[in-house]
Design a protein around this motif. Structure first.
Motif, short mmCIF file in Angstrom:
data_model
loop_
_atom_site.label_atom_id
_atom_site.label_comp_id
_atom_site.label_asym_id
_atom_site.label_seq_id
_atom_site.Cartn_x
_atom_site.Cartn_y
_atom_site.Cartn_z
N GLY A 110 -21.51 29.63 -11.55
CA GLY A 110 -22.63 30.72 -12.31
C GLY A 110 -21.96 30.74 -13.83
N TRP A 111 -22.95 31.49 -14.33
CA TRP A 111 -22.65 32.30 -15.96
C TRP A 111 -23.63 33.56 -16.06
N THR A 112 -23.56 34.47 -17.25
CA THR A 112 -24.01 34.66 -17.71
C THR A 112 -24.55 35.40 -18.03
N LEU A 113 -25.35 36.22 -19.19
CA LEU A 113 -26.03 36.53 -20.29
C LEU A 113 -25.15 36.47 -21.25
N GLU A 114 -23.96 37.09 -21.44
CA GLU A 114 -23.70 36.79 -22.67
C GLU A 114 -22.73 35.13 -22.66
N GLU A 115 -22.20 34.59 -21.31
CA GLU A 115 -21.87 33.37 -20.84
C GLU A 115 -23.24 32.54 -21.90
N LEU A 116 -24.26 32.33 -21.48
CA LEU A 116 -25.36 31.77 -21.59
C LEU A 116 -25.93 31.70 -23.98
N GLN A 117 -25.40 33.01 -24.04
CA GLN A 117 -25.15 33.20 -25.26
C GLN A 117 -24.15 31.81 -26.27
N GLN A 118 -23.37 31.99 -25.50
CA GLN A 118 -22.33 31.32 -26.13
C GLN A 118 -22.74 29.83 -25.49
N ALA A 119 -22.75 29.25 -24.68
CA ALA A 119 -22.95 27.98 -24.30
C ALA A 119 -24.41 27.56 -25.93
N ALA A 120 -25.49 28.71 -25.50
CA ALA A 120 -26.45 28.67 -26.40
C ALA A 120 -25.91 28.34 -28.23
N GLU A 121 -24.17 28.91 -28.62
CA GLU A 121 -23.71 28.47 -29.80
C GLU A 121 -23.19 27.33 -29.73
N ARG A 122 -22.74 27.23 -28.76
CA ARG A 122 -22.10 25.44 -28.39
C ARG A 122 -23.16 24.38 -28.50
N ALA A 123 -24.20 25.04 -28.75
CA ALA A 123 -25.18 23.67 -28.33
C ALA A 123 -25.77 23.85 -29.55
N GLY A 124 -25.79 24.88 -30.81
CA GLY A 124 -26.09 24.66 -31.54
C GLY A 124 -27.30 25.85 -31.85
N ASN A 125 -27.82 26.84 -31.21
CA ASN A 125 -28.74 27.19 -30.80
C ASN A 125 -30.67 27.42 -31.14
#
Length: 749
Positions: A478-493
């Protein structure tokens, strides 16, 4: 045990939602209990030896019971390969003593002398005086040129014919309706005028068959009869109204009906009119008490309301109905009122259905009732009360009218379990010699359980999840809100994070509504909306636009393309079949990861379209289990209904579905346009690798879909002021905490 409800509030809501023009609403229980008991007799309508097919209409006039049925007339192919008419709709009389179906009219008695053949289509019926019937019918005939080996077809004018029970034609008149007119409804008013309708157009004719008016029908309205007038039921204001259609084509003065009325029928004393709410229940508006009475629930007597082609209530209360299909095929059903003491001794059970689940339960309940003489289940469809259905059910429970079984979507059933209304079903499963835990997809039921107790069973499930490209998230379930934000950064927001064009309130719903267990403890009646976790969600949701309409309106690409290019971080999915899962992998790519909705405790979840629980107050739980267990059998879950309700929870049925996917190609809707058409696409046989990937997703599900509508309404309502900049996150959370706390106090005390 105790029931913790806000009785005053529920009673007030009941009065305001179950009442229209009457000053005082009847108690909900009086609306959900039939006023009478009937003895049912069934007779088949179709005689297959006579090449009869579908039943199209039924009409009772006095002591005569008429019906129409499609019948084969054979076929003929001319030299050019053209095929002549091969069937017609004929008029029959049902002999109620012998069950014989007596042919009264087909094409042979109407064909011109020079015609070689043809067909008669009896399109609609209406009762006439003294056991006679009016029929709207049209003749099709053809002649043959033997020399040229061709035939010429012709359509004759639509006729209105009145037949008696011996098939004699007492009156017959031609109309000037256009050749394309194919009315399916025929009504007569007190003045003898004819009203014919195809649900789009209404033709008004004089008693001699001359056309008076042609009226356009709006919204596919159906003609109804009330008080000697013919009209339609319209939803105008808080209660529906009956609007009569006059001979000049003008709509007459509206008559206000009871709020739940969907269609009205001619009344019989003491009822001013009859009506139904959802098709499965028949009511009468008692003119003496000025209150509605439920005459019967069709499914209680094995009648599938979707197949009703006509019914009549006689003055002695007897009901005659005809069906075009259902669990036993086309039937004539005679329901005769009897004293309840005449019923055979049996366990009488009630099943309360919420959220439209009555449609799913009707057929299994009817099959069960027909197969058992010692147990009978009555459906009580609370969805008739709309948004107030749960409130009214709770009021009924508070008043001591506790149903034996409760059927709902998983979210609602879980709420009832938290109130202490439902019993633990694990002991019944464990003691069932033919089922037991080993016969079930146990992980689904383990997830449904609370503190080791199972308050409901479900025959099918689907999986709701979110997909993310594996490169944006580490390998975890799964993923948390913090990990969602980190994933978005890796994807270029990317601007699209939780699906395509999801606005801020949609983001809030996905992060709170799908994870309500992190903020609500319904069992103990507490909430935690002032937590830092909730504040973080509020602030995150505020970064999204309020409305999605302005986002790249010219972008017509599909989600799969944006997902593959990294412009959309995640895709929301509901997976109900193995071919759908295969298609998802093909569309989103083999490296896709199913991570569910961001939360601290969850990943993907099970959605249970139908869950059934047994109340702790059920006096005959063993009888209730006799029905409930049928929903878990391989036989029930393996039936091919044409539309898959989801994955079976019976292990053998589940494996059969998997085996089929691994040995057959199947079509799925091409939502991502892989074929370029967005219509359908064939999925090849499922591989073992794909099957194991599905099992991994299945095992990762650790909760059932569930949120509280009332709580989410408060959250979204108060969040608006924060999104609009009028309140801080802390102030908003404090107000939500207070309002939800009051709601929980009212519910749990």
């Amino acid at each position: 045990m105790k029931y913790r409800f806000l009785s005053a509030l529920l009673a007030l809501l009941l009065l305001t939602t179950a009442c229209s023009r009457q000053d005082e609403a009847p108690a909900a229980n009086s609306m959900l209990a039939s006023a009478y008991v009937y003895e049912a007799e069934y007779a088949p309508l179709i005689d297959y030896s006579r090449q009869m097919g579908s039943i199209t209409a039924s009409c009772v006039s006095g002591e005569a019971w008429y019906f129409t049925a499609w019948c084969s007339t054979g076929g003929r192919v001319d030299g050019d390969g053209a095929i002549s008419m091969s069937g017609q709709t004929s008029l029959f009389l049902l002999d109620q003593d012998t069950g014989d179906r007596i042919l009264l009219a087909d094409h042979r008695r109407f064909l011109p002398k020079d015609a070689a053949g043809g067909a008669l289509d009896v399109l609609a019926l209406a009762p006439g005086p003294e056991n006679t019937v009016w029929a709207a019918q049209r003749l099709h005939a053809y002649t043959v040129n033997q020399t040229a080996d061709t035939f010429t077809g012709g359509t004759h004018p639509l006729q209105l014919c009145r037949y008696d029970a011996q098939g004699e034609i007492l009156e017959c008149m031609e109309t000037a309706l256009p050749e394309t007119a194919a009315p399916q409804v025929l009504q007569l008013d007190a003045g003898g005028r004819f009203y014919l309708s195809d649900y789009e157009t209404c033709w008004l004719l004089t008693p001699s068959g001359q056309e008076l008016q042609t009226v356009s029908m709006e919204s596919s309205a159906e003609l109804c009869a009330y008080g000697g007038q013919v009209g339609v039921v319209c939803s105008d204001g808080p209660a529906p109204v009956f609007r009569p259609l006059g001979p000049s084509g003008d709509w007459g003065e509206a008559v206000t009906l009871w709020e739940g009325a969907a269609r009205v029928y001619p009344g019989v004393a003491p009822y001013a009119y009859l009506f139904d709410c959802n098709g499965d229940t028949l009511y009468g508006w008692n003119a003496e008490t000025d209150q509605p009475e439920r005459l019967l629930t069709w499914s209680d007597y094995g009648v599938e309301c979707r197949y009703l082609v006509g019914f009549t209530v006689r003055e002695d209360g007897q009901i005659l109905a005809a069906t075009a299909g259902g669990i036993a095929g086309p039937e004539a059903v005679t329901l005769t009122r009897i004293d309840p003491s005449q019923l055979p001794e049996r366990a009488e059970l009630t099943m309360a259905c919420l959220s439209g689940t009555a449609w799913e339960m009707r057929e299994p309940v009817m099959l069960f009732n027909r197969s058992r003489q010692d147990i009978h289940i009555s459906l009580q469809d609370y969805s008739e009360f709309g948004d107030a259905q749960e409130t009214i059910l709770n009021t009924e429970i508070l008043a001591g009218h506790v149903p034996d079984l409760i059927c709902a979507e998983s979210m609602t059933l879980g709420f009832q379990a938290d109130k202490g209304v439902l019993r633990d079903l694990w002991p019944m499963i464990d003691c069932d010699e033919d089922l037991g835990r080993e016969a079930l997809m146990t992980h689904v039921f383990d997830v449904m359980s609370k503190d080791g107790e199972l308050y409901g069973i479900a025959p099918f499930f689907s999986i709701w999840t979110m997909a993310v490209r594996s490169e944006f998230l580490p390998d975890q379930p799964g993923w948390t809100l913090e990990e969602l934000q980190q994933a978005a950064e890796r994807a270029g927001n990317p601007t699209q994070v939780l699906g395509w064009k999801v606005p801020r309130d949609g983001v809030l719903f996905r992060l709170v509504g799908h994870n309500s267990g992190e903020f609500l403890d319904l069992k103990n009646g507490t909430c935690a909306f002032e937590s830092q976790k909730f504040l973080d969600i509020l602030n995150f949701a505020r970064t999204f636009p309020a409305e999605p309409e302005g986002w790249e309106e010219d972008d017509t690409r599909l989600e799969a393309e944006r997902f593959a290019q990294g412009e959309q971080l995640s895709v929301e999915l509901q997976i109900s079949t193995f071919p759908e899962f295969q298609y998802t992998l093909k569309a989103l790519g083999p490296d896709v990861r199913f991570v569910g909705f961001p939360s601290q405790s969850g990943a993907s979840y099970f959605r249970l379209p139908t869950s059934l629980g047994i109340s702790v107050d059920c006096q005959k739980p063993e009888a209730a289990w006799e029905f409930a267990r049928t929903l878990l059998t391989e036989h029930y879950q393996s039936q091919d209904s044409g539309q898959s309700p989801g994955f079976p929870t019976n292990k053998k049925a589940f494996q059969s579905q998997a085996d089929k996917a691994m040995t057959h190609s199947e079509k799925v809707y091409d939502r991502y346009g892989l074929s370029g058409s967005q219509e359908s696409i064939f999925m090849p046989q499922m591989t073992q690798e794909v099957y194991e990937r599905f099992l991994a997703l299945y095992e990762s599900c650790n909760r059932t879909m569930g949120y509280n509508d009332a709580v989410m309404s408060v959250v979204l309502d108060e969040a608006y002021w924060f999104f609009d900049g009028q309140k801080s996150a802390e102030d908003t959370a404090a107000v939500i905490q207070k309002r939800v706390g009051l709601y929980l106090d009212e519910q749990f005390g």
